[in-house]
Design an enzyme around this catalytic site. Sequence first.
Site, PDB file in Angstrom:
ATOM      1  N   GLY A 242     -25.510  36.127 -13.423  1.00 57.42           N
ATOM      2  CA  GLY A 242     -26.081  36.208 -14.767  1.00 57.42           C
ATOM      3  C   GLY A 242     -26.057  34.911 -15.538  1.00 57.42           C
ATOM      4  O   GLY A 242     -26.556  34.845 -16.665  1.00 57.42           O
ATOM      5  N   GLU A 284     -21.177  35.523  -8.811  1.00 58.66           N
ATOM      6  CA  GLU A 284     -22.296  35.653  -7.859  1.00 58.66           C
ATOM      7  C   GLU A 284     -23.627  35.299  -8.517  1.00 58.66           C
ATOM      8  O   GLU A 284     -24.478  36.143  -8.715  1.00 58.66           O
ATOM      9  CB  GLU A 284     -22.322  37.033  -7.211  1.00 58.66           C
ATOM     10  N   PRO A 285     -23.797  34.019  -8.816  1.00 59.93           N
ATOM     11  CA  PRO A 285     -25.026  33.585  -9.467  1.00 59.93           C
ATOM     12  C   PRO A 285     -26.176  33.397  -8.477  1.00 59.93           C
ATOM     13  O   PRO A 285     -25.965  32.974  -7.335  1.00 59.93           O
ATOM     14  CB  PRO A 285     -24.635  32.227 -10.053  1.00 59.93           C
ATOM     15  N   GLY A 286     -27.374  33.712  -8.928  1.00 66.42           N
ATOM     16  CA  GLY A 286     -28.571  33.396  -8.157  1.00 66.42           C
ATOM     17  C   GLY A 286     -29.346  32.317  -8.896  1.00 66.42           C
ATOM     18  O   GLY A 286     -29.465  31.171  -8.461  1.00 66.42           O
ATOM     19  N   ARG A 287     -29.821  32.706 -10.087  1.00 67.22           N
ATOM     20  CA  ARG A 287     -30.664  31.811 -10.882  1.00 67.22           C
ATOM     21  C   ARG A 287     -30.027  30.432 -11.091  1.00 67.22           C
ATOM     22  O   ARG A 287     -30.683  29.403 -10.962  1.00 67.22           O
ATOM     23  CB  ARG A 287     -30.894  32.462 -12.254  1.00 67.22           C
ATOM     24  N   ARG A 323     -42.902  36.577 -13.354  1.00 68.52           N
ATOM     25  CA  ARG A 323     -41.978  36.596 -14.493  1.00 68.52           C
ATOM     26  C   ARG A 323     -42.675  36.559 -15.866  1.00 68.52           C
ATOM     27  O   ARG A 323     -42.286  37.317 -16.761  1.00 68.52           O
ATOM     28  CB  ARG A 323     -40.965  35.446 -14.391  1.00 68.52           C
ATOM     29  N   TYR A 327     -41.698  39.970 -17.709  1.00 73.56           N
ATOM     30  CA  TYR A 327     -40.656  39.879 -18.746  1.00 73.56           C
ATOM     31  C   TYR A 327     -41.123  39.092 -19.976  1.00 73.56           C
ATOM     32  O   TYR A 327     -40.299  38.765 -20.839  1.00 73.56           O
ATOM     33  CB  TYR A 327     -39.412  39.152 -18.206  1.00 73.56           C
ATOM     34  N   CYS A 354     -57.677  39.918 -11.076  1.00 71.22           N
ATOM     35  CA  CYS A 354     -58.529  40.740 -11.932  1.00 71.22           C
ATOM     36  C   CYS A 354     -57.701  41.636 -12.820  1.00 71.22           C
ATOM     37  O   CYS A 354     -57.715  42.861 -12.670  1.00 71.22           O
ATOM     38  CB  CYS A 354     -59.469  41.565 -11.057  1.00 71.22           C
TER      39      CYS A 354
HETATM   40  N1  LLP Z   1     -25.324  40.215  -8.806  1.00 69.33           N
HETATM   41  C1  LLP Z   1     -25.968  41.376  -8.980  1.00 69.33           C
HETATM   42  C2  LLP Z   1     -25.308  42.637  -8.626  1.00 69.33           C
HETATM   43  C3  LLP Z   1     -27.272  41.362  -9.504  1.00 69.33           C
HETATM   44  O1  LLP Z   1     -27.916  42.517  -9.701  1.00 69.33           O
HETATM   45  C4  LLP Z   1     -27.895  40.127  -9.817  1.00 69.33           C
HETATM   46  C5  LLP Z   1     -29.248  40.095 -10.362  1.00 69.33           C
HETATM   47  C6  LLP Z   1     -27.165  38.947  -9.593  1.00 69.33           C
HETATM   48  C7  LLP Z   1     -25.876  39.026  -9.084  1.00 69.33           C
HETATM   49  C8  LLP Z   1     -27.723  37.583  -9.865  1.00 69.33           C
HETATM   50  O2  LLP Z   1     -28.125  37.388 -11.175  1.00 69.33           O
HETATM   51  P1  LLP Z   1     -28.491  35.897 -11.670  1.00 69.33           P
HETATM   52  O3  LLP Z   1     -27.250  35.058 -11.507  1.00 69.33           O
HETATM   53  O4  LLP Z   1     -29.597  35.384 -10.830  1.00 69.33           O
HETATM   54  O5  LLP Z   1     -28.879  36.072 -13.080  1.00 69.33           O
HETATM   55  N2  LLP Z   1     -36.050  39.194 -11.670  1.00 69.33           N
HETATM   56  C9  LLP Z   1     -35.297  38.914 -12.881  1.00 69.33           C
HETATM   57  C10 LLP Z   1     -33.814  38.843 -12.608  1.00 69.33           C
HETATM   58  C11 LLP Z   1     -33.270  40.104 -11.978  1.00 69.33           C
HETATM   59  C12 LLP Z   1     -31.817  39.977 -11.643  1.00 69.33           C
HETATM   60  C13 LLP Z   1     -31.331  41.195 -10.948  1.00 69.33           C
HETATM   61  N3  LLP Z   1     -29.969  41.115 -10.566  1.00 69.33           N
HETATM   62  C14 LLP Z   1     -35.831  37.637 -13.510  1.00 69.33           C
HETATM   63  O6  LLP Z   1     -36.741  37.038 -12.952  1.00 69.33           O
HETATM   64  O7  LLP Z   1     -35.368  37.225 -14.568  1.00 69.33           O
END
Ligand code: LLP
Length: 431
Positions: A242, A284-287, A323, A327, A354
Amino acid sequence: MVFISPHKFLENRDGTLYIDGVSVVELTDKFDTPLYVLSENRIRENFRNLRDALLKHYDKIRIYYSAKANTSLAVLRILRDEGAYLDAVSPGEVFLALKAGFQPEKILFTGTSVRNDELDFLVRTNVVINIDSISQLKRLIKIHVPEILSVRVNPEIGAGHHEHVITAGRNSKFGICEADVAKAYEIAKEAGVKRFGIHMHIGSGILSVEPFILAAEKLLEIAHHVRRSLGIKFEFMDFGGGLGVPYRLGEKPLNLEEYSERMLGLFRSKIREYDLGEPFFCVEPGRYIVCDAGILLTRVNTIKITPFKKFIGVDAGFNLLVRPVMYGAYHHIIVANRLNQPEEEVYDVAGPLCESGDILARDRPFPGVYEGDLLAILNAGAYGFVMSSQYNSRPRCAEILVKDGRYSLIRERESLEDLLRGQRLPEWLEH
Ligand code: LLP
């Protein structure tokens, strides 16, 4: 305004955008548009910045890269090499992570609404499972009792950049509420589980530290209760992802130092106070790891001036970057071959689909833009390609990895033939 890069791996060389030492004009001449481009150096730098910030305050840390943000094999391999753990949400993500070389014990599966055959797959692959419901737990222990198990807690405090990405709170489908958490551990313990973790994830795209702290206090209290009532010791505590990144120029980034200091300050004092031992502190970051490392390059094919609006028509739409539409997200867009020219017009950037909603940006100032120009959509490394589709029967685009002036195709552009992949006509329609 002349483009001044927010990052040193994005450079303005005589008005042309370079990424990690490679000209985007050269890349698109060679690989065509639309094109996703990722910087390896930036991915590594983001990972290391986070790791170093956390390590300043506690030794036992783990970063689970949240694969859902970007599952390209090359990205997974880079992060495996960096020593990342991995957060997977589907058998597909587990499969890709194993292919990229992650050891199963470094993969934590956090699914929701999980099927029995998926549980079976997870058991066979030997990854660590983070359960999302008592139902899932009961079905799992009928298949196999794992040695180690984690429980996803809903701390009832959520946050995020949009309501769709808030993953905790009373209306959330995720995790187990406080009232049932001890019960879940009790069932697992009685079934014979020996090692335990605890987990939460409150939402995505969070730029202030406060919500993380409030939810962490709650998780620690819940862990305390489980420790006291069941005698369970946690091997790891996962505080979720997050961590947000700024999308707008001038937007304040998450203060990583403040995040690390306050989260780990709280963690260290509470594990002592609550007699929780010395669990691993996990995030557990992704973004945070991949977002600003990626751009989407798209070519201007149409300039349309109506009595009301000026549209820049490009060859990427919400089929490739959903996105903005899903959103209302802001992505900064620059004219990658005119970085030195002042902004003098206001345009909407429209994709080729379209649907009226296929607009990537509204009312943005740009220099005079011409057909054939190249736009770069920034911060497209997370939740970009992974959320793409073939909507309107548009094959998905290619993806390139760049590093120190070198580049490599890491995903081929789909062809028209790929639109037919897996399709069949029933025999009564074959003639
Ligand atoms: N852990 C869990 C259990 C999650 O559900 C998520 C994201 C993450 C970690 C990683 O979150 P991050 O660090 O990337 O914020 N498609 C949306 C974001 C959906 C995120 C869903 N879960 C967007 O483009 O903003």
